[in-house]
Design an enzyme around this catalytic site. Structure first.
Site, PDB file in Angstrom:
ATOM      1  N   LYS A 174       0.863  -1.184   0.000  1.00 11.02           N
ATOM      2  CA  LYS A 174       0.000   0.000   0.000  1.00 11.02           C
ATOM      3  C   LYS A 174       0.893   1.226   0.000  1.00 11.02           C
ATOM      4  O   LYS A 174       1.774   1.361   0.851  1.00 11.02           O
ATOM      5  CB  LYS A 174      -0.897   0.019   1.228  1.00 11.02           C
ATOM      6  CG  LYS A 174      -1.728   1.300   1.275  1.00 11.02           C
ATOM      7  CD  LYS A 174      -2.791   1.269   2.325  1.00 11.02           C
ATOM      8  CE  LYS A 174      -2.277   1.756   3.653  1.00 11.02           C
ATOM      9  NZ  LYS A 174      -3.366   2.228   4.525  1.00 11.02           N
TER      10      LYS A 174
HETATM   11  C1  R5P Z   1      -2.349   4.670   7.806  1.00 10.40           C
HETATM   12  O1  R5P Z   1      -1.285   4.102   7.737  1.00 10.40           O
HETATM   13  C2  R5P Z   1      -3.559   3.928   7.941  1.00 10.40           C
HETATM   14  O2  R5P Z   1      -3.215   2.597   7.795  1.00 10.40           O
HETATM   15  C3  R5P Z   1      -4.708   4.220   6.993  1.00 10.40           C
HETATM   16  O3  R5P Z   1      -5.490   3.097   6.955  1.00 10.40           O
HETATM   17  C4  R5P Z   1      -4.332   4.508   5.584  1.00 10.40           C
HETATM   18  O4  R5P Z   1      -3.547   5.650   5.521  1.00 10.40           O
HETATM   19  C5  R5P Z   1      -5.541   4.625   4.647  1.00 10.40           C
HETATM   20  O5  R5P Z   1      -6.406   5.573   5.094  1.00 10.40           O
HETATM   21  P1  R5P Z   1      -6.552   6.992   4.415  1.00 10.40           P
HETATM   22  O6  R5P Z   1      -7.210   6.734   3.095  1.00 10.40           O
HETATM   23  O7  R5P Z   1      -7.415   7.761   5.351  1.00 10.40           O
HETATM   24  O8  R5P Z   1      -5.190   7.572   4.240  1.00 10.40           O
END
Ligand code: R5P
Length: 263
Positions: A174
């Protein structure tokens, strides 16, 4: 790759189109009661039918999600620092054992690394140790390429972090969307999903999701741009349509707006 690993991966990445919509609501592990997630159950229950996977913490899973719920879970297993301690933000280690992840019947786990900070080695070795144990039990690991203070969300940095995560054994990466994102995808040998990042106007978030898919991402792992939207259900449907139904940004935004009007 053994059967269990393949089976769990197929619960996260849908075999019909090899894509995924992950709903991320794990923010509380370092941000506390994040706006929109004061009560995770109330927020996510209406969203789950449009998500392929739910990413959250052990405590959120136990306290807010019914055990009868069939949504595949990706469990946040790294943490250890809070948003207040800026010098060590995302200096993370293991916060959930692999045994407990198995007990919670997860489909995968998520572990953050922070390339480029003085403590990068701690986070990287924490992740590789976790991957070693997960390999034993057939559990996929999603590496979260966190971006710390002073580090740019640009193609050079994100390619470096994503490629490192993959070479070190992560099964999915990710990362964040950036200009030239094709290069991040092309140089990473495992599937990539993008995080949404801070809340932005709905149309911009949909454009980002669309551009990421066009550039080769297999989906999104999105949180704030969904649960902080003026219509979380509308946004969830719109993101799902971009990822799985090949909607244009305009078609997806119209879907968001029509849901917004209804509610
Ligand atoms: C951050 O590391 C968290 O794992 C969040 O789940 C991730 O950033 C995704 O969430 P957002 O779309 O709010 O950035």
């Amino acid at each position: 790759m053994d059967w269990g690993m393949k089976n769990r991966l197929s619960r996260i990445i849908k075999p019909k189109d090899k894509r995924t919509v992950m709903l991320a609501v794990d923010h509380g592990y370092f941000m506390g009661p994040t706006s929109g997630l004061e009560n995770i159950k109330t927020m996510v229950d209406p969203l789950l039918r449009y998500a392929d996977t739910l990413m959250l913490t052990r405590g959120a899973l136990r306290n807010y999600i019914d055990p009868e719920q069939q949504i595949p879970i990706v469990l946040r297993v790294s943490g250890g620092t809070s948003i207040i301690n800026e010098d060590h933000l995302l200096h993370e280690g293991t916060v959930v054992s692999v045994e407990d992840a198995i007990r919670l019947n997860v489909s995968g786990v998520a572990f953050s690394i922070l390339v480029g900070q003085p403590f990068e080695r701690d986070t990287i070795l924490g992740m590789t140790e976790y991957i070693d144990t997960c390999e034993r039990y057939g559990i996929p690991v999603l590496a979260v390429t966190a971006v710390g203070r002073g580090l740019g969300k640009d193609v050079k940095y994100l390619s470096l972090a994503s490629r490192m995560a993959a070479e070190l054994g992560a099964h999915i990466v990710k990362t964040y969307y950036c200009d030239g994102f094709e290069k991040v995808v092309e140089t990473c040998p495992v599937p990539i999903v993008i995080a949404g990042g801070k809340k932005q106007p709905e149309k911009d978030a949909l454009q980002m999701a669309f551009d990421a898919i066009q550039a080769g991402a297999i989906g999104v792992d999105m949180g704030r741009n969904i649960f902080q939207s003026s219509s979380p259900v509308g946004m969830m449907k719109a993101v799902n349509a971009i990822v799985h139904k090949r909607y244009t940004v305009k078609e997806a935004y119209d879907l968001f707006e029509s849901d917004h009007i209804k509610n």
